[in-house]
Design a protein around this motif. Sequence first.
Motif, mmCIF file in Angstrom:
data_model
loop_
_atom_site.group_PDB
_atom_site.id
_atom_site.type_symbol
_atom_site.label_atom_id
_atom_site.label_comp_id
_atom_site.label_asym_id
_atom_site.label_seq_id
_atom_site.Cartn_x
_atom_site.Cartn_y
_atom_site.Cartn_z
ATOM 1 N N ALA A 1 0.852 -1.188 0.000
ATOM 2 C CA ALA A 1 0.000 0.000 0.000
ATOM 3 C C ALA A 1 0.889 1.239 0.000
ATOM 4 N N VAL A 2 0.576 2.170 -0.898
ATOM 5 C CA VAL A 2 1.300 3.435 -0.984
ATOM 6 C C VAL A 2 0.500 4.482 -0.214
ATOM 7 N N ASP A 3 1.050 4.959 0.888
ATOM 8 C CA ASP A 3 0.401 5.961 1.731
ATOM 9 C C ASP A 3 1.078 7.305 1.475
ATOM 10 N N THR A 4 0.323 8.257 0.900
ATOM 11 C CA THR A 4 0.898 9.577 0.598
ATOM 12 C C THR A 4 1.252 10.349 1.850
ATOM 13 N N GLY A 5 0.601 10.023 2.958
ATOM 14 C CA GLY A 5 0.928 10.674 4.220
ATOM 15 C C GLY A 5 0.165 11.944 4.513
ATOM 16 N N SER A 6 -0.695 12.386 3.597
ATOM 17 C CA SER A 6 -1.485 13.593 3.837
ATOM 18 C C SER A 6 -2.955 13.291 3.613
ATOM 19 N N PRO A 7 -3.815 13.591 4.575
ATOM 20 C CA PRO A 7 -5.243 13.327 4.380
ATOM 21 C C PRO A 7 -5.899 14.300 3.415
ATOM 22 N N GLU A 8 -5.184 15.354 3.038
ATOM 23 C CA GLU A 8 -5.726 16.365 2.144
ATOM 24 C C GLU A 8 -5.029 16.310 0.792
ATOM 25 N N PHE A 9 -5.784 16.548 -0.276
ATOM 26 C CA PHE A 9 -5.199 16.610 -1.606
ATOM 27 C C PHE A 9 -4.328 17.855 -1.701
ATOM 28 N N GLY A 10 -3.056 17.670 -2.061
ATOM 29 C CA GLY A 10 -2.143 18.798 -2.169
ATOM 30 C C GLY A 10 -1.505 19.208 -0.866
ATOM 31 N N GLY A 11 -1.859 18.549 0.230
ATOM 32 C CA GLY A 11 -1.266 18.888 1.512
ATOM 33 C C GLY A 11 0.096 18.240 1.691
ATOM 34 N N ASP A 12 0.914 18.817 2.551
ATOM 35 C CA ASP A 12 2.217 18.242 2.846
ATOM 36 C C ASP A 12 2.053 16.955 3.656
ATOM 37 N N PRO A 13 2.915 15.980 3.425
ATOM 38 C CA PRO A 13 2.844 14.764 4.243
ATOM 39 C C PRO A 13 3.009 15.077 5.725
ATOM 40 N N LEU A 14 2.201 14.437 6.556
ATOM 41 C CA LEU A 14 2.333 14.601 7.993
ATOM 42 C C LEU A 14 3.605 13.907 8.479
ATOM 43 N N PRO A 15 4.152 14.325 9.602
ATOM 44 C CA PRO A 15 5.384 13.699 10.110
ATOM 45 C C PRO A 15 5.226 12.190 10.268
ATOM 46 N N GLY A 16 6.117 11.453 9.614
ATOM 47 C CA GLY A 16 6.134 9.999 9.726
ATOM 48 C C GLY A 16 5.005 9.280 9.020
ATOM 49 N N ALA A 17 4.198 10.007 8.237
ATOM 50 C CA ALA A 17 2.999 9.397 7.658
ATOM 51 C C ALA A 17 3.220 8.823 6.266
ATOM 52 N N ALA A 18 4.067 9.460 5.439
ATOM 53 C CA ALA A 18 4.315 8.943 4.090
ATOM 54 C C ALA A 18 5.121 7.651 4.197
ATOM 55 N N LYS A 19 4.578 6.581 3.610
ATOM 56 C CA LYS A 19 5.219 5.281 3.829
ATOM 57 C C LYS A 19 4.718 4.256 2.832
ATOM 58 N N LEU A 20 5.446 3.165 2.756
ATOM 59 C CA LEU A 20 5.019 1.968 2.046
ATOM 60 C C LEU A 20 4.759 0.894 3.088
ATOM 61 N N VAL A 21 3.641 0.206 2.936
ATOM 62 C CA VAL A 21 3.279 -0.846 3.880
ATOM 63 C C VAL A 21 3.123 -2.148 3.112
ATOM 64 N N ARG A 22 3.907 -3.157 3.479
ATOM 65 C CA ARG A 22 3.803 -4.465 2.842
ATOM 66 C C ARG A 22 2.994 -5.400 3.733
ATOM 67 N N LEU A 23 2.034 -6.067 3.112
ATOM 68 C CA LEU A 23 1.194 -7.024 3.822
ATOM 69 C C LEU A 23 1.470 -8.422 3.290
ATOM 70 N N ASP A 24 1.773 -9.335 4.196
ATOM 71 C CA ASP A 24 2.013 -10.729 3.838
ATOM 72 C C ASP A 24 0.659 -11.389 3.603
ATOM 73 N N LEU A 25 0.391 -11.787 2.354
ATOM 74 C CA LEU A 25 -0.911 -12.334 2.015
ATOM 75 C C LEU A 25 -1.143 -13.726 2.598
ATOM 76 N N ALA A 26 -0.084 -14.387 3.019
ATOM 77 C CA ALA A 26 -0.240 -15.706 3.644
ATOM 78 C C ALA A 26 -0.706 -15.591 5.090
ATOM 79 N N THR A 27 -0.305 -14.521 5.756
ATOM 80 C CA THR A 27 -0.649 -14.347 7.172
ATOM 81 C C THR A 27 -1.616 -13.196 7.408
ATOM 82 N N ASP A 28 -1.863 -12.388 6.365
ATOM 83 C CA ASP A 28 -2.726 -11.204 6.475
ATOM 84 C C ASP A 28 -2.236 -10.255 7.566
ATOM 85 N N ALA A 29 -0.926 -10.100 7.628
ATOM 86 C CA ALA A 29 -0.325 -9.215 8.624
ATOM 87 C C ALA A 29 0.707 -8.309 7.964
#
Length: 365
Positions: free
Chosen positions: A112-140
Motif C-alpha cells: 500500500a502506498v500511503d501519501t501521508g497527507s489526508p488532504e489533496f495537495g497537503g504536505d505529508p504529515l510527520p512519519g505518515a508517508a510510507k510503504l506498507v507491505r502485507l504478507d498475504l499468507a498471514t494477512d499481517a
Amino acid sequence: MNWITTLSAATMILTSGTAISGAAAAPIDIEIAAESHDMIWNAVAVDHGRVFVAGPRWTGSKGPSLALIDGHGIARPYPSPQWNGWTPGVANGTTFVNVNAIHLDGKGGLWAVDTGSPEFGGDPLPGAAKLVRLDLATDAVDRVIPLGPTAALAGSYIDDIRFNGDHAYLTDAGRPGLIVLDLRDGSTRRVLEGHGSVTARPDRDIFLDGQPLTGPDGKPLHVHSDPLEVSPDGKWLHYGPLEGPWSRIETRFLDDASLSPDELAEKVEPWANLPPVGGTVMDSNGDLYFTDLAANALRKRAADGTVTTLLVSPELHWVDAPFIDTDHVLWLPVPQIDRAAMFNGGTSQIRWPIRLFRLPLGARP
C-alpha cells in the motif's frame, strides 16, 4: 462497516470501440464485479480470487482505506480495523493516512502506498508517508518503509509503485520526480528531479465531459509523474505525467546510484504520446492497457505502437489503475475522481454506486 454489493453474475454490454488502425473491434461484455454506495476506490488488486480495494481519504470515501471484499460482498478493513483507524492525533506510522495505490510484488506481498497527507495537495504529515507491505499468507503487516523527509518532500504526492528484482520505482505527482527503492535495505533515492519527462506540461490539460479539470484554486489541474510500468523483461521503466507524453529509461541506469543527475537525464528516451490517462497496466506481452479520460474509453497500445479502442462508455468515467490478475482478467475500478467535492466547489458530484468492473481478456499471451 462499509457494505458492498457483489454482482459477479451481472453483465453489461458497453459500446465496443474501433481500432485506430482501422480494424473493427468486436462487441465486448463486461461484468460488474462489485459496487459501493460508500467507499470510493481508485485501486484494486486480486490475489487467488481475493479482491482488495483502496481509495484516498480526500475523495470523501467512507469506510476503510484498504479493504478485502469477502464472499458476502462486505468490504472488511484490511489487514485490521486498527490499521484503517487513523484520525488526527493517532500514530501516523502505524495507520493508513491516505492510501493512493496498492500493488502486488509477485512474492506474496501486497503493498500500500500511503501519501501521508489526508488532504489533496497537503504536505505529508510527520512519519505518515510510507510503504506498507502485507504478507498475504498471514494477512499481517510485515514491513513498513518510511518515505520522508528526503523521499516525500513538502508538496509531494507519492502516487504509485512498480517492482523489478531488488528494486521498486515510485512516481511523485506533487513534486515531479521518481523514487528508486532498494528493497534489500529499504533505502530510497529521488531521481530525475524536475526533469521534463516527469513534469506536467501547461499546454496539456485534463479534459472530462468536454471541460478542463480544475483544482480547488480554479486553475487547470496539472499532475506530475503519475503512471508507470515496467516492461515484461524488466529492462525498461515507462512513465510520464498524467497528461502525457510518456518517456522510458533503462532500469539498470535507475538502479545505478553512481550516475550523476545529468548522466541519468541523458538516458531518458521519448516513448509514447499518450493522452491524459486515469490508469494503466502492462500485460505480459508488452500490451499497455490505458484509460483515456477525455473519451471515457479503454484502449490498448500494442508493443508495436498500434493503439486499439476496446470500450467507450459513460460507465467508464475516470477508470483508475486497472489490474490484470493471474486468470488474465482485467479489473477496472471507476472512482470518478473528477466528481469529488474538492473539484466541484465543495459539493460532490459522484454518481453512486461506485463500480468495479471485470473484463476477461482471453488466453494469456
